[in-house]
Design an enzyme around this catalytic site. Sequence first.
Site, PDB file in Angstrom:
ATOM      1  N   ARG A  46      18.877  25.488  45.022  1.00 31.00           N
ATOM      2  CA  ARG A  46      20.051  26.278  45.455  1.00 31.00           C
ATOM      3  C   ARG A  46      21.086  25.341  46.069  1.00 31.00           C
ATOM      4  O   ARG A  46      22.279  25.541  45.946  1.00 31.00           O
ATOM      5  CB  ARG A  46      19.662  27.382  46.452  1.00 31.00           C
ATOM      6  CG  ARG A  46      20.870  28.167  46.911  1.00 31.00           C
ATOM      7  CD  ARG A  46      20.640  29.454  47.704  1.00 31.00           C
ATOM      8  NE  ARG A  46      19.315  29.705  48.171  1.00 31.00           N
ATOM      9  CZ  ARG A  46      18.791  29.200  49.307  1.00 31.00           C
ATOM     10  NH1 ARG A  46      19.518  28.429  50.089  1.00 31.00           N
ATOM     11  NH2 ARG A  46      17.559  29.491  49.641  1.00 31.00           N
ATOM     12  N   TYR A  98      45.002  39.158  39.223  1.00 32.78           N
ATOM     13  CA  TYR A  98      43.832  39.498  38.399  1.00 32.78           C
ATOM     14  C   TYR A  98      43.128  40.730  38.999  1.00 32.78           C
ATOM     15  O   TYR A  98      42.873  40.777  40.208  1.00 32.78           O
ATOM     16  CB  TYR A  98      42.881  38.298  38.359  1.00 32.78           C
ATOM     17  CG  TYR A  98      41.595  38.585  37.634  1.00 32.78           C
ATOM     18  CD1 TYR A  98      41.575  38.756  36.253  1.00 32.78           C
ATOM     19  CD2 TYR A  98      40.399  38.718  38.327  1.00 32.78           C
ATOM     20  CE1 TYR A  98      40.396  39.033  35.590  1.00 32.78           C
ATOM     21  CE2 TYR A  98      39.213  38.999  37.668  1.00 32.78           C
ATOM     22  CZ  TYR A  98      39.221  39.154  36.299  1.00 32.78           C
ATOM     23  OH  TYR A  98      38.054  39.436  35.643  1.00 32.78           O
ATOM     24  N   ASP A 170      44.722  30.137  42.060  1.00 34.48           N
ATOM     25  CA  ASP A 170      43.833  30.465  40.947  1.00 34.48           C
ATOM     26  C   ASP A 170      44.450  29.828  39.703  1.00 34.48           C
ATOM     27  O   ASP A 170      45.469  30.289  39.194  1.00 34.48           O
ATOM     28  CB  ASP A 170      43.718  31.991  40.814  1.00 34.48           C
ATOM     29  CG  ASP A 170      42.735  32.411  39.722  1.00 34.48           C
ATOM     30  OD1 ASP A 170      42.517  31.621  38.781  1.00 34.48           O
ATOM     31  OD2 ASP A 170      42.217  33.534  39.801  1.00 34.48           O
ATOM     32  N   LYS A 195      36.794  31.024  31.245  1.00 36.94           N
ATOM     33  CA  LYS A 195      37.961  31.098  30.368  1.00 36.94           C
ATOM     34  C   LYS A 195      38.209  29.750  29.688  1.00 36.94           C
ATOM     35  O   LYS A 195      37.324  29.257  29.013  1.00 36.94           O
ATOM     36  CB  LYS A 195      39.168  31.605  31.158  1.00 36.94           C
ATOM     37  CG  LYS A 195      38.848  32.768  32.129  1.00 36.94           C
ATOM     38  CD  LYS A 195      38.437  34.041  31.424  1.00 36.94           C
ATOM     39  CE  LYS A 195      37.862  35.107  32.351  1.00 36.94           C
ATOM     40  NZ  LYS A 195      38.642  35.468  33.525  1.00 36.94           N
TER      41      LYS A 195
HETATM   42  C1  LIG Z   1      38.434  36.114  34.749  1.00 37.99           C
HETATM   43  C2  LIG Z   1      39.217  35.765  35.934  1.00 37.99           C
HETATM   44  C3  LIG Z   1      38.651  35.745  37.214  1.00 37.99           C
HETATM   45  C4  LIG Z   1      37.200  36.141  37.466  1.00 37.99           C
HETATM   46  O1  LIG Z   1      36.303  35.276  36.865  1.00 37.99           O
HETATM   47  P1  LIG Z   1      34.846  35.710  36.267  1.00 37.99           P
HETATM   48  O2  LIG Z   1      34.317  34.437  35.722  1.00 37.99           O
HETATM   49  O3  LIG Z   1      35.077  36.771  35.257  1.00 37.99           O
HETATM   50  O4  LIG Z   1      34.052  36.232  37.427  1.00 37.99           O
HETATM   51  C5  LIG Z   1      39.460  35.369  38.277  1.00 37.99           C
HETATM   52  N1  LIG Z   1      40.763  35.047  38.097  1.00 37.99           N
HETATM   53  C6  LIG Z   1      41.344  35.070  36.877  1.00 37.99           C
HETATM   54  C7  LIG Z   1      42.780  34.707  36.732  1.00 37.99           C
HETATM   55  C8  LIG Z   1      40.601  35.431  35.761  1.00 37.99           C
HETATM   56  O5  LIG Z   1      41.193  35.464  34.549  1.00 37.99           O
END
Ligand SMILES: *Cc1c(COP(=O)(O)O)cnc(C)c1O
Length: 379
Positions: A46, A98, A170, A195
């Site tokens: 962990r 988001y 982000d 992504k």
């Molecule tokens: C998809 C996404 C998230 C969340 O991420 P997960 O891997 O789905 O938990 C946060 N911010 C943005 C801009 C996203 O596109």
Amino acid sequence: MKFGTKAVHAGVEPDAGTGAIMTPIFQTSTYVQAAPGDHKGYEYARTHNPTRSALQQSLAVLEGGTEGLVYASGMAAVDAILKLLRPGDEVISTNDLYGGTYRIFTKIFEPFGIKFRFIGMQDVALLEDAISDCTKLIWIETPTNPLMNIIDIEAVTLIARKHNILTVVDNTFSTPYLQTPLALGADIVLHSLTKYINGHSDVVMGALIVKDTALGERLRFIQNASGAIPGPQDCFLTLRGIKTLHLRMKQHCENGRKVAEFLKAHPKVKKVNWPGFPEHPNHEVAARQMNDFGGMISFTLHGDKMEDALKVLSGTHLFALAESLGGVESLIGHPASMTHASIPKAEREKVGLEDTLIRLSVGIEDAEDLIEDLAAALG
Ligand SMILES: *Cc1c(COP(=O)(O)O)cnc(C)c1O
């Protein structure tokens, strides 16, 4: 070293025991100690795992940070940042955020006494007015999801620093190929690695990258205490994905431009949101802080009938109807009923998130085929 070289090499050393050029998948929960406390830097998985360490190092180098931390999902990374806060603290964020981030803010952390304010941060003057003595974090995405608004990262961090507030960016939509927020004054970069960074639609994972050692230590403590770690196999896959990040992003950007131009010229399309157009309201900021404009596009249709949008959504063959973005394959989505359904309709409309809005994640297929697919669906 240039970006492509870093993408291929950063964090990865041949395995000391075998010479394996790829970091092995260390599928282990614990590590043998020669005597109590006499170990090789790894005690329990962990806390540390060598496959995870290689990925974290790679991300730190790509974002220009000193430390990376990876999580079981992007949302777990969001959760970790919010655990830096205490009841009474305030977070200022953008009003087209988001959907999952909006949900964890308002449904999970607001009941614990943390306050969230949402403003349109394309105009940074609004930010100065929104700051109070309790403001501890400013949280932005740029380009924003799904309206592709651009926020001036440097202008935001200048204000934040003046008030001793941390800035979170982000960077999921841009990746470090397009922009590096730490270099523009941000304190924490957040990624959904799910992504573009992994890029192959086969892993869910998140990351934080910081440049301040004390902040990194605090986040590492929270991660070890809360436990939202990814498995080593997923770390391996993401590390492999990163090796082609620069090649994929180049193609995403090139295809994005062609698709955006096609849509702009189409008679059924009312408005195309893509920061590469000179008439985009913050094109100048995008051109300054980004290396290119990416493959994320949204557009609206003439009229206000949701059915018209739904027809386009079910009329494409190459563009797959799905949530998510940033994979090699093109995706099409309908924010009002999919990614942003958790934001109430009244709130959606306030920020211009219309019912005919369609979002595209343009993949790395041949642009001609993608355009033909969209032309058929729009026809
Ligand atoms: C998809 C996404 C998230 C969340 O991420 P997960 O891997 O789905 O938990 C946060 N911010 C943005 C801009 C996203 O596109």
